[in-house]
Design an enzyme around this catalytic site. Structure first.
Site, PDB file in Angstrom:
ATOM      1  N   SER A  42      22.543 -18.822  51.031  1.00 39.43           N
ATOM      2  CA  SER A  42      21.730 -17.757  50.431  1.00 39.43           C
ATOM      3  C   SER A  42      22.520 -17.002  49.367  1.00 39.43           C
ATOM      4  O   SER A  42      21.958 -16.542  48.371  1.00 39.43           O
ATOM      5  CB  SER A  42      21.240 -16.783  51.509  1.00 39.43           C
ATOM      6  OG  SER A  42      22.336 -16.193  52.200  1.00 39.43           O
ATOM      7  N   GLY A  44      26.178 -18.128  49.050  1.00 38.43           N
ATOM      8  CA  GLY A  44      27.305 -19.026  48.812  1.00 38.43           C
ATOM      9  C   GLY A  44      26.923 -20.181  47.913  1.00 38.43           C
ATOM     10  O   GLY A  44      25.772 -20.319  47.477  1.00 38.43           O
ATOM     11  N   PHE A  79      32.604 -14.945  58.561  1.00 37.75           N
ATOM     12  CA  PHE A  79      32.503 -14.259  57.275  1.00 37.75           C
ATOM     13  C   PHE A  79      31.061 -13.964  56.888  1.00 37.75           C
ATOM     14  O   PHE A  79      30.806 -13.030  56.122  1.00 37.75           O
ATOM     15  CB  PHE A  79      33.121 -15.113  56.162  1.00 37.75           C
ATOM     16  CG  PHE A  79      34.588 -15.354  56.296  1.00 37.75           C
ATOM     17  CD1 PHE A  79      35.504 -14.448  55.802  1.00 37.75           C
ATOM     18  CD2 PHE A  79      35.065 -16.503  56.920  1.00 37.75           C
ATOM     19  CE1 PHE A  79      36.869 -14.677  55.920  1.00 37.75           C
ATOM     20  CE2 PHE A  79      36.420 -16.742  57.043  1.00 37.75           C
ATOM     21  CZ  PHE A  79      37.323 -15.821  56.539  1.00 37.75           C
ATOM     22  N   ALA A  80      30.125 -14.787  57.349  1.00 40.57           N
ATOM     23  CA  ALA A  80      28.739 -14.690  56.886  1.00 40.57           C
ATOM     24  C   ALA A  80      28.176 -13.298  57.149  1.00 40.57           C
ATOM     25  O   ALA A  80      28.247 -12.792  58.273  1.00 40.57           O
ATOM     26  CB  ALA A  80      27.891 -15.744  57.595  1.00 40.57           C
ATOM     27  N   TYR A 147      25.543  -0.806  55.427  1.00 42.77           N
ATOM     28  CA  TYR A 147      26.451  -1.960  55.489  1.00 42.77           C
ATOM     29  C   TYR A 147      27.657  -1.648  56.368  1.00 42.77           C
ATOM     30  O   TYR A 147      27.986  -2.398  57.297  1.00 42.77           O
ATOM     31  CB  TYR A 147      26.888  -2.356  54.077  1.00 42.77           C
ATOM     32  CG  TYR A 147      28.076  -3.285  54.047  1.00 42.77           C
ATOM     33  CD1 TYR A 147      27.985  -4.580  54.561  1.00 42.77           C
ATOM     34  CD2 TYR A 147      29.298  -2.873  53.515  1.00 42.77           C
ATOM     35  CE1 TYR A 147      29.085  -5.437  54.535  1.00 42.77           C
ATOM     36  CE2 TYR A 147      30.398  -3.732  53.483  1.00 42.77           C
ATOM     37  CZ  TYR A 147      30.281  -5.001  53.994  1.00 42.77           C
ATOM     38  OH  TYR A 147      31.360  -5.842  53.977  1.00 42.77           O
TER      39      TYR A 147
END
Length: 329
Positions: A42, A44, A79-80, A147
């Protein structure tokens, strides 16, 4: 710096088609580890996945659970994530679902399949506006955006899973990541980071760069940030795999330890690119602290990690080489 575990590990890297994930995957492969990259692409890029890694396209939790079912995995590097601060405030549900719910499902899959180690990509945004700098891991965590709040929530969840189920976990709280590693570098569809934004002016893809505020209590009036080279960051993940201990969740700040102002970054980019790079001053952005600099003493003492690529000019030069290579196709 020695990186990598003493024996090869079988690992999953979620988000391995992204900026930091691709560099970390490359370093893991160089250290002799077996790596499966899980990414939904999405944000990457398939061509950023290093040769030698097996690629599985899909959701970070569901696809990882399917891969873990094969058995024999030693750990996951996660990491995602959704990571745009502004978007997180406009569409918080996307971030609570995409970050927190995904992480819980991932933790459950790891528990189900007996996967012992987790290294989590956390962030300095968990601290919000710090009371003092450099920022240590003991600083209060008061995120000022969704976030940062989701990343902090995941850190809390990891602590609970470690205590209850014996997971060996490390969270790495990054400051400003920059630079490139060979053909692996920063290329976001929606770019928000200062160095690539400035370099886009040098390539002609942007007319000017904006300086948000010049009335901060700093030497030149612009905000100061800590920039860490992406390769140093990746090396910390390899050391974190070694340092993870069953039933323990450790948290480390990762930064250069030196702050550079917005004007210093722009001027360094001018020197490296030999481009004028016009800049215009805009009002401060709400919630932007004057100074964010990391104290990485704990990582140095407990992991044996120390940033080696600390010169701002070198960081910018690596990013510029990557940008030029991409521009040339």
């Amino acid at each position: 710096m020695a990186t990598g575990s003493r024996k090869p590990l079988k690992l999953i890297v979620t988000g391995g088609a992204g900026y930091v994930g691709s560099v970390c995957t490359a370093r893991l492969l160089e250290a002799g580890h077996e790596v499966v990259v899980v990414d939904d692409l999405s944000t990457g890029h398939a061509d950023a996945i290093p040769e030698g890694a097996r690629f599985v396209e899909g959701d970070a939790a569901d696809a990882t659970a399917r891969v873990l079912a094969d058995g024999g995995f030693d750990g996951v590097l996660h990491f995602a994530a959704k990571s745009l601060v502004g978007e997180s405030m406009q569409d918080p549900g996307k971030y609570w679902r995409g970050n927190v719910f995904t992480a819980i499902r991932l933790l459950d899959a790891m528990r189900e399949h007996g996967t012992p180690r987790l290294v989590f990509s956390s962030t300095a945004a968990t601290y919000g506006e710090p009371e003092q700098t450099p920022i240590t891991e003991a600083a209060p965590t008061r995120p000022t955006n969704t976030y940062g709040a989701t990343k902090l929530a995941i850190d809390h969840a990891i602590t609970s899973y470690s205590q209850a189920h014996g997971l060996a976990a490390v969270s790495l709280r990054y400051f400003n990541v920059a630079g490139a590693y060979g053909r692996f570098g920063e290329r976001h569809t929606a770019e928000t980071h200062l160095i690539p934004l400035v370099l886009q002016v040098a390539t002609g893809d942007r007319a000017r760069v904006q300086i948000y505020g010049e009335d901060y209590p700093t030497e030149d009036g612009t905000a100061i940030r800590d920039y860490i080279h992406v390769t140093d960051l990746a090396d910390a993940h390899l050391l974190a795999l070694e340092g993870a201990r069953a039933g323990d969740h450790r948290i480390y700040n990762l930064g250069n330890g030196t702050g550079f102002s917005v004007r210093q970054v722009i001027e360094t980019c001018r020197q490296v690119t030999e481009h004028a790079i016009p800049a215009v001053v805009a009002p401060r952005r709400a919630g932007d602290p004057a100074i964010l600099v990391a104290a990485s003493d704990r990582a140095q003492e407990e992991l044996g990690w120390k940033p080696e690529r600390t010169d701002l000019r070198d960081i910018v030069a690596d990013a510029w080489r990557f940008t030029q290579d991409r521009t040339r196709g």
